[in-house]
Structures are given as C-alpha cells and as structure tokens.
Design a protein around this motif. Structure first.
Motif, PDB file in Angstrom:
ATOM      1  N   HIS A   1      64.773  49.957 -18.785  1.00 40.79           N
ATOM      2  CA  HIS A   1      65.295  50.332 -20.085  1.00 40.79           C
ATOM      3  C   HIS A   1      65.762  51.701 -20.197  1.00 40.79           C
ATOM      4  O   HIS A   1      65.647  52.566 -19.023  1.00 40.79           O
ATOM      5  CB  HIS A   1      64.440  49.957 -21.236  1.00 40.79           C
ATOM      6  CG  HIS A   1      63.047  50.158 -21.071  1.00 40.79           C
ATOM      7  ND1 HIS A   1      62.783  51.673 -21.299  1.00 40.79           N
ATOM      8  CD2 HIS A   1      62.044  49.927 -20.769  1.00 40.79           C
ATOM      9  CE1 HIS A   1      61.235  51.977 -21.214  1.00 40.79           C
ATOM     10  NE2 HIS A   1      61.116  50.612 -21.023  1.00 40.79           N
ATOM     11  N   SER A   2      66.205  52.184 -21.015  1.00 43.27           N
ATOM     12  CA  SER A   2      66.756  53.591 -21.038  1.00 43.27           C
ATOM     13  C   SER A   2      65.831  54.790 -20.912  1.00 43.27           C
ATOM     14  O   SER A   2      66.130  55.817 -20.463  1.00 43.27           O
ATOM     15  CB  SER A   2      67.649  54.218 -22.489  1.00 43.27           C
ATOM     16  OG  SER A   2      66.626  53.761 -23.565  1.00 43.27           O
ATOM     17  N   GLN A   3      64.432  54.559 -21.105  1.00 49.07           N
ATOM     18  CA  GLN A   3      63.554  55.615 -21.052  1.00 49.07           C
ATOM     19  C   GLN A   3      62.870  55.457 -19.429  1.00 49.07           C
ATOM     20  O   GLN A   3      62.435  56.710 -18.850  1.00 49.07           O
ATOM     21  CB  GLN A   3      62.213  55.162 -21.946  1.00 49.07           C
ATOM     22  CG  GLN A   3      62.547  55.560 -23.364  1.00 49.07           C
ATOM     23  CD  GLN A   3      61.463  55.403 -24.373  1.00 49.07           C
ATOM     24  OE1 GLN A   3      60.482  54.938 -23.975  1.00 49.07           O
ATOM     25  NE2 GLN A   3      61.796  55.879 -25.566  1.00 49.07           N
ATOM     26  N   ARG A   4      62.654  54.364 -18.917  1.00 51.82           N
ATOM     27  CA  ARG A   4      62.309  54.331 -17.460  1.00 51.82           C
ATOM     28  C   ARG A   4      62.506  52.930 -17.077  1.00 51.82           C
ATOM     29  O   ARG A   4      62.904  51.834 -17.534  1.00 51.82           O
ATOM     30  CB  ARG A   4      60.736  54.539 -17.633  1.00 51.82           C
ATOM     31  CG  ARG A   4      59.758  53.556 -18.420  1.00 51.82           C
ATOM     32  CD  ARG A   4      58.375  53.696 -18.388  1.00 51.82           C
ATOM     33  NE  ARG A   4      57.964  55.045 -19.119  1.00 51.82           N
ATOM     34  CZ  ARG A   4      57.739  54.751 -20.659  1.00 51.82           C
ATOM     35  NH1 ARG A   4      57.442  53.712 -20.944  1.00 51.82           N
ATOM     36  NH2 ARG A   4      57.434  55.805 -21.059  1.00 51.82           N
ATOM     37  N   ALA A   5      62.257  52.843 -15.692  1.00 51.05           N
ATOM     38  CA  ALA A   5      62.391  51.736 -14.766  1.00 51.05           C
ATOM     39  C   ALA A   5      61.317  51.576 -13.861  1.00 51.05           C
ATOM     40  O   ALA A   5      60.764  52.543 -13.267  1.00 51.05           O
ATOM     41  CB  ALA A   5      63.691  51.521 -14.138  1.00 51.05           C
ATOM     42  N   THR A   6      60.890  50.376 -13.382  1.00 55.41           N
ATOM     43  CA  THR A   6      59.983  49.871 -12.581  1.00 55.41           C
ATOM     44  C   THR A   6      60.562  49.104 -11.477  1.00 55.41           C
ATOM     45  O   THR A   6      61.108  47.843 -12.042  1.00 55.41           O
ATOM     46  CB  THR A   6      58.703  49.368 -13.050  1.00 55.41           C
ATOM     47  OG1 THR A   6      58.038  50.310 -13.985  1.00 55.41           O
ATOM     48  CG2 THR A   6      57.660  49.291 -11.969  1.00 55.41           C
ATOM     49  N   LEU A   7      60.744  49.152 -10.276  1.00 55.20           N
ATOM     50  CA  LEU A   7      60.951  48.499  -9.186  1.00 55.20           C
ATOM     51  C   LEU A   7      60.031  48.125  -8.300  1.00 55.20           C
ATOM     52  O   LEU A   7      59.020  48.871  -8.040  1.00 55.20           O
ATOM     53  CB  LEU A   7      62.183  49.149  -8.448  1.00 55.20           C
ATOM     54  CG  LEU A   7      63.133  49.979  -9.300  1.00 55.20           C
ATOM     55  CD1 LEU A   7      64.297  50.625  -8.292  1.00 55.20           C
ATOM     56  CD2 LEU A   7      63.939  48.784  -9.982  1.00 55.20           C
ATOM     57  N   ARG A   8      60.064  46.882  -7.537  1.00 55.29           N
ATOM     58  CA  ARG A   8      58.925  46.502  -6.718  1.00 55.29           C
ATOM     59  C   ARG A   8      59.880  46.516  -5.127  1.00 55.29           C
ATOM     60  O   ARG A   8      60.900  45.748  -4.942  1.00 55.29           O
ATOM     61  CB  ARG A   8      58.482  45.443  -6.952  1.00 55.29           C
ATOM     62  CG  ARG A   8      57.465  44.754  -5.781  1.00 55.29           C
ATOM     63  CD  ARG A   8      56.369  43.763  -6.308  1.00 55.29           C
ATOM     64  NE  ARG A   8      55.694  43.510  -5.138  1.00 55.29           N
ATOM     65  CZ  ARG A   8      54.436  42.781  -5.301  1.00 55.29           C
ATOM     66  NH1 ARG A   8      54.153  42.278  -6.477  1.00 55.29           N
ATOM     67  NH2 ARG A   8      53.420  42.646  -4.117  1.00 55.29           N
TER      68      ARG A   8
ATOM     69  N   PHE B   1      64.552  44.078 -25.693  1.00 52.22           N
ATOM     70  CA  PHE B   1      63.504  42.983 -25.807  1.00 52.22           C
ATOM     71  C   PHE B   1      63.643  42.246 -26.860  1.00 52.22           C
ATOM     72  O   PHE B   1      64.109  42.846 -28.063  1.00 52.22           O
ATOM     73  CB  PHE B   1      62.194  43.688 -25.616  1.00 52.22           C
ATOM     74  CG  PHE B   1      62.106  44.521 -24.224  1.00 52.22           C
ATOM     75  CD1 PHE B   1      61.936  43.690 -23.122  1.00 52.22           C
ATOM     76  CD2 PHE B   1      62.117  46.016 -24.356  1.00 52.22           C
ATOM     77  CE1 PHE B   1      61.760  44.382 -21.816  1.00 52.22           C
ATOM     78  CE2 PHE B   1      62.210  46.590 -23.077  1.00 52.22           C
ATOM     79  CZ  PHE B   1      62.067  46.106 -21.941  1.00 52.22           C
ATOM     80  N   ASN B   2      62.975  41.144 -27.014  1.00 50.53           N
ATOM     81  CA  ASN B   2      63.121  40.132 -28.183  1.00 50.53           C
ATOM     82  C   ASN B   2      61.553  39.929 -28.721  1.00 50.53           C
ATOM     83  O   ASN B   2      61.140  38.865 -28.478  1.00 50.53           O
ATOM     84  CB  ASN B   2      63.782  38.580 -27.798  1.00 50.53           C
ATOM     85  CG  ASN B   2      63.937  38.057 -28.956  1.00 50.53           C
ATOM     86  OD1 ASN B   2      63.459  38.506 -30.135  1.00 50.53           O
ATOM     87  ND2 ASN B   2      64.119  36.905 -28.642  1.00 50.53           N
ATOM     88  N   PRO B   3      61.222  40.789 -29.746  1.00 51.17           N
ATOM     89  CA  PRO B   3      60.023  40.315 -30.588  1.00 51.17           C
ATOM     90  C   PRO B   3      59.902  38.969 -31.058  1.00 51.17           C
ATOM     91  O   PRO B   3      58.881  38.450 -31.356  1.00 51.17           O
ATOM     92  CB  PRO B   3      59.782  41.475 -31.345  1.00 51.17           C
ATOM     93  CG  PRO B   3      61.381  42.045 -31.829  1.00 51.17           C
ATOM     94  CD  PRO B   3      62.209  41.602 -30.458  1.00 51.17           C
ATOM     95  N   ASP B   4      61.086  38.418 -31.361  1.00 47.55           N
ATOM     96  CA  ASP B   4      61.109  37.154 -31.912  1.00 47.55           C
ATOM     97  C   ASP B   4      61.019  36.046 -31.204  1.00 47.55           C
ATOM     98  O   ASP B   4      61.127  34.684 -31.296  1.00 47.55           O
ATOM     99  CB  ASP B   4      62.312  36.967 -32.729  1.00 47.55           C
ATOM    100  CG  ASP B   4      62.268  35.849 -33.570  1.00 47.55           C
ATOM    101  OD1 ASP B   4      61.275  35.518 -34.179  1.00 47.55           O
ATOM    102  OD2 ASP B   4      63.219  35.326 -34.433  1.00 47.55           O
ATOM    103  N   ALA B   5      60.683  36.329 -29.549  1.00 46.52           N
ATOM    104  CA  ALA B   5      60.590  35.037 -28.642  1.00 46.52           C
ATOM    105  C   ALA B   5      59.069  34.408 -28.934  1.00 46.52           C
ATOM    106  O   ALA B   5      58.350  34.790 -29.477  1.00 46.52           O
ATOM    107  CB  ALA B   5      60.622  35.751 -27.294  1.00 46.52           C
ATOM    108  N   PRO B   6      58.971  33.104 -28.792  1.00 48.72           N
ATOM    109  CA  PRO B   6      57.924  32.312 -28.803  1.00 48.72           C
ATOM    110  C   PRO B   6      56.597  33.243 -28.399  1.00 48.72           C
ATOM    111  O   PRO B   6      56.531  33.459 -27.213  1.00 48.72           O
ATOM    112  CB  PRO B   6      58.146  30.912 -28.137  1.00 48.72           C
ATOM    113  CG  PRO B   6      59.421  30.812 -28.129  1.00 48.72           C
ATOM    114  CD  PRO B   6      59.888  32.404 -28.031  1.00 48.72           C
ATOM    115  N   GLY B   7      55.662  33.219 -29.089  1.00 52.39           N
ATOM    116  CA  GLY B   7      54.513  33.842 -28.910  1.00 52.39           C
ATOM    117  C   GLY B   7      54.394  35.376 -28.925  1.00 52.39           C
ATOM    118  O   GLY B   7      53.311  35.879 -28.687  1.00 52.39           O
ATOM    119  N   CYS B   8      55.469  35.788 -29.319  1.00 60.93           N
ATOM    120  CA  CYS B   8      55.439  37.496 -29.470  1.00 60.93           C
ATOM    121  C   CYS B   8      55.326  38.020 -30.651  1.00 60.93           C
ATOM    122  O   CYS B   8      54.658  37.263 -31.635  1.00 60.93           O
ATOM    123  CB  CYS B   8      56.861  37.642 -28.721  1.00 60.93           C
ATOM    124  SG  CYS B   8      56.846  37.448 -26.936  1.00 60.93           S
TER     125      CYS B   8
END
Length: 248
Positions: free
Chosen positions: A10-17, A229-236
């Motif tokens: 996202h605009s603040q940081r990224a994590t790659l593997r 991101f979607n805080p309305d996704a199931p279980g979130c």
C-alpha cells in the motif's frame, strides 16, 4: 530464479518475499529501527535480520505457517493456541523497551476521531458505532505498561504443529496495554480466547479484551478503507462490530 511474491503493498509500505527472504520496504526509517531493536530485545522466537539498507529491511522467513488468517477459521490446534499464549506472556513479562508507547489520552483521541469519521461517512449504522464506542470504554483505563508487540495480528504468529516458531512484524512494539495484544490476536477468532488464555495464565481481563475488539475495529476501519482493504469482508472488522450488537 526465485519468483517475487507480493505479501502486502500500500502507499505506506510493501512486503515482498523472494525465496526464504522477506523484503520490507518502508520510507519511514523509524519503523525499521523499532523492528530491529524490538526483535533483539524480545525473549520470544523472532525472524533473523539479514541486512538493512534503508528503505529496505531484509529478514529470514520463519518455519511453519501463520496461526490463522482474519475471516477464516483457524486450523491450528488447541495446544498451538496455548503455546502462543505462553509466548505472549513471556513477552509481556520482559523488561520494557526504552521508547514510549501510546498513552491513554492518545487512544481516547484516536477513538473519538475515528468514530466521528465513521459517523460522518455513514459506513456503518450509527447505533453500531455508538454501541461499540460504549463497549470500548472498558479499555480506556490506566494500565500497567508491558512490553507489547503492538500489532499482534493472527498472521504475525507462526507455528509448526504445536510449536511457536516465530513472531513477525515488530514495527509497532512499545510499552503498552497487554490486553491489547491478546485482543488483537483473537480479533475475529473470539472462540479461541480460552485456549490462548490457558497458555497465557493469570492476569487477563476478558472484559477489557472484548472492549479492545470493539476499539481496534473502530479505529482501524478508516485506514483499511483508504488503503484498499475491505473491513466488511466476512469475519473482519465490520463483522466484529456487528457481533457486539447481538450481545446483552
């Protein structure tokens, strides 16, 4: 040649593997500094730091898999959850890190600001916000500072069978409320709280943990929405807030 897997971006940081190496890209040098210091101090399993060349921090992958993911039932055993509780207790009993954490006034100000935004943008029914703000009040009390992880999401604790093999992502570590860590780990997995506390031992306040479920969900929602991101996704987060409405 190893494939590059985007873990989060996202605009603040990224994590790659890349193979067995995680590359964390963050333009705020303070995050990497805190992460490295916290992992060096924490008396629990942490990843190995391979190198740091700002804005990139390279750490080794840890063995096993995450305790679970938000929005899906955790398949980890009861023993693994208890082991996670014991590891968290070891962290909370450790000497405090020398840098400050959030104060009670900081938490109150953030909660008030985020609730105002949620109401103004009508992303949830006003009664859901009001009721959860009421529940969150139980967390707004003086606490004895503990060495906390500060962002102990379920995806940040790795297990191999019944053993905790690593706790990752320490950039929010500080002195803070121990109940916040316990609530963060069980957010959306409230049914595993008893197993976690079986390993954690005495001193947990279930009412405060429940209050932090509401508080964290309220304050995290705007950031999640604004960063894709979607805080309305199931279980979130939104489901967590709605579930509080069904409680007496």
């Amino acid at each position: 040649m190893e494939d590059v897997e985007v873990i989060v971006a996202h605009s603040q940081r990224a994590t790659l593997r890349v193979g067995d190496v995680f590359l964390k890209v963050d333009t705020d040098r303070a995050h990497a500094d805190v992460e490295m210091k916290a992992m060096a101090m924490a008396p629990v399993p942490t990843p190995s730091v391979l190198w740091c060349e700002p804005p990139v921090l390279a750490i080794a992958a840890v063995r096993g898999k995450a305790l679970g993911v938000l929005g899906e039932p955790s398949t980890a055993s009861q023993t693994a959850w208890a082991a996670a509780g014991a590891v968290i207790r070891e962290l909370h009993d450790a000497p405090l890190p020398p840098w400050p954490g959030r104060t009670l006034d900081d938490v109150v100000a953030e909660l008030d600001s985020e609730c105002a935004w949620l109401l103004a943008n009508a992303v949830l029914p006003a009664e859901t916000i009001r009721r959860n703000r009421e529940i969150a009040q139980a967390a707004l009390r003086p606490w004895r500072p503990r060495f906390i992880h500060g962002d102990l999401q379920i995806t940040h604790v790795f297990v191999d069978g019944d053993e905790v093999t690593g706790v990752i992502d320490w950039s929010e570590a500080a002195a803070g409320d121990a109940m916040y860590d316990l609530a963060t780990l069980t957010l959306g997995h409230e049914e595993r709280l008893n197993e976690l506390l079986a390993g954690y031992g005495d001193g947990a306040d279930r009412d405060v943990i429940r209050a932090w479920w509401s508080l964290r969900s309220l304050v995290a929602s705007r950031w999640l929405i604004e960063h894709g991101f979607n805080p309305d996704a199931p279980g979130c987060e939104f489901d967590v807030l709605r579930s509080r409405m069904r409680e007496p």
